[in-house]
Design a protein around this motif. Structure first.
Motif, PDB file in Angstrom:
ATOM      1  N   GLN A  86       0.824  -1.184   0.000  1.00 10.49           N
ATOM      2  CA  GLN A  86       0.000   0.000   0.000  1.00 10.49           C
ATOM      3  C   GLN A  86       0.867   1.245   0.000  1.00 10.49           C
ATOM      4  O   GLN A  86       2.065   1.199   0.268  1.00 10.49           O
ATOM      5  CB  GLN A  86      -0.896  -0.016   1.251  1.00 10.49           C
ATOM      6  N   ASP A  87       0.225   2.401  -0.259  1.00  6.73           N
ATOM      7  CA  ASP A  87       0.914   3.668  -0.083  1.00  6.73           C
ATOM      8  C   ASP A  87       1.186   3.875   1.402  1.00  6.73           C
ATOM      9  O   ASP A  87       0.454   3.375   2.266  1.00  6.73           O
ATOM     10  CB  ASP A  87       0.047   4.811  -0.615  1.00  6.73           C
ATOM     11  N   LYS A  88       2.230   4.638   1.695  1.00  2.00           N
ATOM     12  CA  LYS A  88       2.546   4.901   3.098  1.00  2.00           C
ATOM     13  C   LYS A  88       1.387   5.633   3.771  1.00  2.00           C
ATOM     14  O   LYS A  88       0.876   6.618   3.233  1.00  2.00           O
ATOM     15  CB  LYS A  88       3.812   5.741   3.198  1.00  2.00           C
ATOM     16  N   PRO A  89       0.985   5.166   4.956  1.00  2.00           N
ATOM     17  CA  PRO A  89      -0.082   5.863   5.673  1.00  2.00           C
ATOM     18  C   PRO A  89       0.456   7.115   6.368  1.00  2.00           C
ATOM     19  O   PRO A  89       1.669   7.283   6.507  1.00  2.00           O
ATOM     20  CB  PRO A  89      -0.540   4.820   6.702  1.00  2.00           C
ATOM     21  N   ALA A  90      -0.465   7.965   6.805  1.00  2.00           N
ATOM     22  CA  ALA A  90      -0.058   9.161   7.542  1.00  2.00           C
ATOM     23  C   ALA A  90       0.551   8.784   8.886  1.00  2.00           C
ATOM     24  O   ALA A  90       1.436   9.472   9.408  1.00  2.00           O
ATOM     25  CB  ALA A  90      -1.250  10.090   7.744  1.00  2.00           C
ATOM     26  N   ALA A  91       0.090   7.664   9.448  1.00  2.00           N
ATOM     27  CA  ALA A  91       0.623   7.165  10.719  1.00  2.00           C
ATOM     28  C   ALA A  91       0.397   5.661  10.779  1.00  2.00           C
ATOM     29  O   ALA A  91      -0.526   5.130  10.159  1.00  2.00           O
ATOM     30  CB  ALA A  91      -0.044   7.847  11.904  1.00  2.00           C
ATOM     31  N   LEU A  92       1.251   4.975  11.509  1.00  2.00           N
ATOM     32  CA  LEU A  92       1.115   3.538  11.726  1.00  2.00           C
ATOM     33  C   LEU A  92       0.402   3.326  13.051  1.00  2.00           C
ATOM     34  O   LEU A  92       0.960   3.560  14.121  1.00  2.00           O
ATOM     35  CB  LEU A  92       2.492   2.871  11.742  1.00  2.00           C
ATOM     36  N   GLY A  93      -0.856   2.909  12.974  1.00  2.00           N
ATOM     37  CA  GLY A  93      -1.611   2.641  14.188  1.00  2.00           C
ATOM     38  C   GLY A  93      -1.181   1.329  14.813  1.00  2.00           C
ATOM     39  O   GLY A  93      -1.074   0.307  14.143  1.00  2.00           O
ATOM     40  N   VAL A  94      -0.937   1.363  16.117  1.00  2.00           N
ATOM     41  CA  VAL A  94      -0.509   0.182  16.861  1.00  2.00           C
ATOM     42  C   VAL A  94      -1.399   0.036  18.086  1.00  2.00           C
ATOM     43  O   VAL A  94      -1.484   0.948  18.915  1.00  2.00           O
ATOM     44  CB  VAL A  94       0.961   0.292  17.312  1.00  2.00           C
ATOM     45  N   MET A  96       9.711   3.721  23.766  1.00  2.00           N
ATOM     46  CA  MET A  96      10.214   3.213  22.496  1.00  2.00           C
ATOM     47  C   MET A  96       9.546   3.914  21.310  1.00  2.00           C
ATOM     48  O   MET A  96      10.210   4.274  20.328  1.00  2.00           O
ATOM     49  CB  MET A  96       9.982   1.703  22.405  1.00  2.00           C
ATOM     50  N   ILE A  97       8.256   4.109  21.402  1.00  2.00           N
ATOM     51  CA  ILE A  97       7.531   4.762  20.302  1.00  2.00           C
ATOM     52  C   ILE A  97       7.976   6.213  20.159  1.00  2.00           C
ATOM     53  O   ILE A  97       8.184   6.711  19.046  1.00  2.00           O
ATOM     54  CB  ILE A  97       6.013   4.632  20.514  1.00  2.00           C
ATOM     55  N   ASP A  98       8.167   6.896  21.279  1.00  2.00           N
ATOM     56  CA  ASP A  98       8.671   8.278  21.220  1.00  2.00           C
ATOM     57  C   ASP A  98      10.051   8.332  20.579  1.00  2.00           C
ATOM     58  O   ASP A  98      10.349   9.222  19.766  1.00  2.00           O
ATOM     59  CB  ASP A  98       8.733   8.881  22.623  1.00  2.00           C
ATOM     60  N   GLU A  99      10.904   7.373  20.950  1.00  2.00           N
ATOM     61  CA  GLU A  99      12.261   7.345  20.403  1.00  2.00           C
ATOM     62  C   GLU A  99      12.246   7.066  18.897  1.00  2.00           C
ATOM     63  O   GLU A  99      12.987   7.685  18.124  1.00  2.00           O
ATOM     64  CB  GLU A  99      13.104   6.285  21.132  1.00  2.00           C
ATOM     65  N   ILE A 100      11.409   6.128  18.474  1.00  2.00           N
ATOM     66  CA  ILE A 100      11.308   5.807  17.044  1.00  2.00           C
ATOM     67  C   ILE A 100      10.780   7.012  16.271  1.00  2.00           C
ATOM     68  O   ILE A 100      11.301   7.375  15.208  1.00  2.00           O
ATOM     69  CB  ILE A 100      10.414   4.571  16.829  1.00  2.00           C
ATOM     70  N   ASN A 101       9.760   7.663  16.810  1.00  2.00           N
ATOM     71  CA  ASN A 101       9.187   8.825  16.127  1.00  2.00           C
ATOM     72  C   ASN A 101      10.165   9.984  16.066  1.00  2.00           C
ATOM     73  O   ASN A 101      10.204  10.736  15.080  1.00  2.00           O
ATOM     74  CB  ASN A 101       7.891   9.259  16.814  1.00  2.00           C
ATOM     75  N   GLY A 112       9.822   6.806   7.645  1.00  2.00           N
ATOM     76  CA  GLY A 112       9.155   8.092   7.555  1.00  2.00           C
ATOM     77  C   GLY A 112       7.736   8.116   8.083  1.00  2.00           C
ATOM     78  O   GLY A 112       7.098   9.174   8.085  1.00  2.00           O
ATOM     79  N   VAL A 113       7.218   6.973   8.545  1.00  2.00           N
ATOM     80  CA  VAL A 113       5.847   6.894   9.049  1.00  2.00           C
ATOM     81  C   VAL A 113       5.869   6.889  10.577  1.00  2.00           C
ATOM     82  O   VAL A 113       6.446   5.978  11.185  1.00  2.00           O
ATOM     83  CB  VAL A 113       5.131   5.630   8.536  1.00  2.00           C
ATOM     84  N   PRO A 114       5.253   7.881  11.227  1.00  2.00           N
ATOM     85  CA  PRO A 114       5.243   7.897  12.692  1.00  2.00           C
ATOM     86  C   PRO A 114       4.302   6.840  13.256  1.00  2.00           C
ATOM     87  O   PRO A 114       3.321   6.452  12.612  1.00  2.00           O
ATOM     88  CB  PRO A 114       4.734   9.307  13.013  1.00  2.00           C
TER      89      PRO A 114
END
Length: 430
Positions: A24-32, A56-61, A68-70
């Motif tokens: 798929q196209d990159k989403p605006a955000a990766l929902g987890v 971890m999520i803050d560090e990755i973002n 490039g996807v938060p």
């Protein structure tokens, strides 16, 4: 050519069903979706996991997200009960913006969610699903467990105990009265009797989960005169048990094994020589962890943000997120850099080998993870105000896991003294 109304609707419907199978196209955000206990007694274990997920999520973002996807997490409190957890999981998994689920802490919830993951085709990472019953049929396509299970976790304690105390004869068990406690008792007993047939179980106690008073259990343990007391109590139960058992001399009259003891080292003054571990390899002070710059950064950031060092539930959650990120990167590498579908993510995690903060996770064909087991004893440290783990051994994860398709408990019962003799010795992991 213009389709008739019903044909057009059918085409749209079929297209929606087929969409997840393609990149798929990159989403605006990766929902987890992240499921853990954030309230109730189990929050003593669940909140360190949530803290690690947030960090971890803050560090990755902060580093640009994944390609490039938060990441955007939705947290679900498991304290609402299994039916509520199922409803929340289904709601999140039905929303295709939530591409991956990290679930769950409770083994009962994991067992309930596993069929849903298959039904909804939702890649799900069991960050703390310990029960060996989770992936028994070997047919899971979407549920993954990178952090090991109860068989290697509790066999490891039997090995370490007999290496330290080869003459032990009388063992007592005090575990919480639900599946995790009963499973651990069965595995530990089966391993002990296989490795040393003359071992006798002199007491087996199962206090209610959430008990505040353990005086009755401590009295029964003392009266049974065990050489060893084994327990997988955890959270507030473990803290209460330790505080009440120490003044009554239980830690001096018997060798105590606290399977989840590492989680209370910073909260309770455990004496030296208590056998503890981390149900896997997630000890932030292990040689492998200290040699990893990413782990050092994680530990420093965790301590600064939360005022304490991460305990092994924190590390399990952090490693689950490392595993997820590695899955996305592997999937994109395989499909030429395109953002992966759920199916492509699941395919990338299947059979993967991932370097984590504390070691390596190898995913078998049944989606179960092979993870090393670290066990040691409490010891004083000049560098910390609380006991740390010394005399460590690191047992190989594949050596302690039953082959795929075999009855796990029967396999434990086939262990021999020769198997014990072939294992690395306490103190060898430095």
């Amino acid at each position: 050519m213009i389709k008739s109304g019903w044909m057009a609707a059918l085409a749209v419907s079929l297209g929606a069903l087929a969409a997840p199978a393609f990149a798929q196209d990159k989403p605006a955000a990766l929902g987890v979706g992240v499921l853990t206990f954030t309230s109730g007694p189990a929050a003593a274990y669940g909140m360190p996991g949530k803290n690690a997920a947030e960090l971890m999520i803050d560090e990755i973002n902060a580093k640009g997200g994944i390609a490039g996807v938060p990441l955007k997490a939705t947290y679900v409190d498991e304290a609402q009960g299994t039916q509520g957890v199922i409803a929340e999981y289904r709601r999140l998994a039905d929303d295709k913006t939530n591409q991956v689920m990290i679930a769950a802490l409770s083994s009962a919830n994991c067992l309930a969610l596993a069929p849903l993951a298959e039904q909804l085709q939702a890649p799900t990472i069991g960050w703390n699903c310990d029960t060996h019953q989770l992936l028994l049929d070997g047919k899971s396509r979407y549920y993954f467990r990178p952090n090991g299970n109860t068989i290697p976790e509790f066999v490891a304690y039997a090995l370490y105990l007999l290496q330290q105390k080869p003459d032990v004869k009388r063992i007592a068990i005090v575990n919480p009265d639900y599946a995790f406690g009963h499973d651990a008792a069965l595995i530990f007993k089966t391993a002990m009797k296989a490795l040393k047939p003359d071992v006798e179980v002199v007491a087996e106690l199962f206090p209610k989960l959430g008990s505040a008073n353990f005086q009755t259990e401590i009295s029964k343990l003392s009266a049974s005169r065990p050489d060893v007391v084994f327990s997988n109590l955890w959270g507030a139960d473990l803290e209460n048990f330790v505080r009440q058992a120490q003044p009554r001399g239980l830690f001096t009259s018997s060798q105590v094994v606290l399977a989840l003891g590492e989680t209370v080292l910073q909260r309770v003054a455990l004496p030296e020589g208590v056998i503890v571990g981390v149900l896997g390899d997630g000890w932030w002070m292990s040689p492998d962890a200290k040699a990893n710059p990413d782990t050092k950064s994680f530990v420093e950031a965790y301590q600064k943000r939360y005022g304490e060092y991460p305990v092994f539930p924190s590390v399990k959650m952090a490693n689950a997120i490392v595993y997820m990120k590695a899955g996305y990167e592997a999937a994109m590498k395989k499909n030429g850099g395109k953002w992966p579908s759920r199916d492509e993510l699941a395919e990338a995690m299947r059979g993967s080998t991932v370097k984590t903060l504390t070691g390596t996770t190898v995913t078998r064909k049944d989606n179960d993870g092979l993870v090393d087991q670290i066990v040691g004893v409490t010891t004083k440290s000049a560098d910390y105000k609380f006991p740390v783990i010394g005399g460590m051994v690191r047992y190989k994860g594949d050596a302690l896991m039953p082959p795929q398709g075999e009855d796990a408990i029967k396999w434990v019962g086939t262990l021999t003294p020769a198997f014990l003799a072939a294992q690395p010795k306490p103190g060898s992991y430095k």
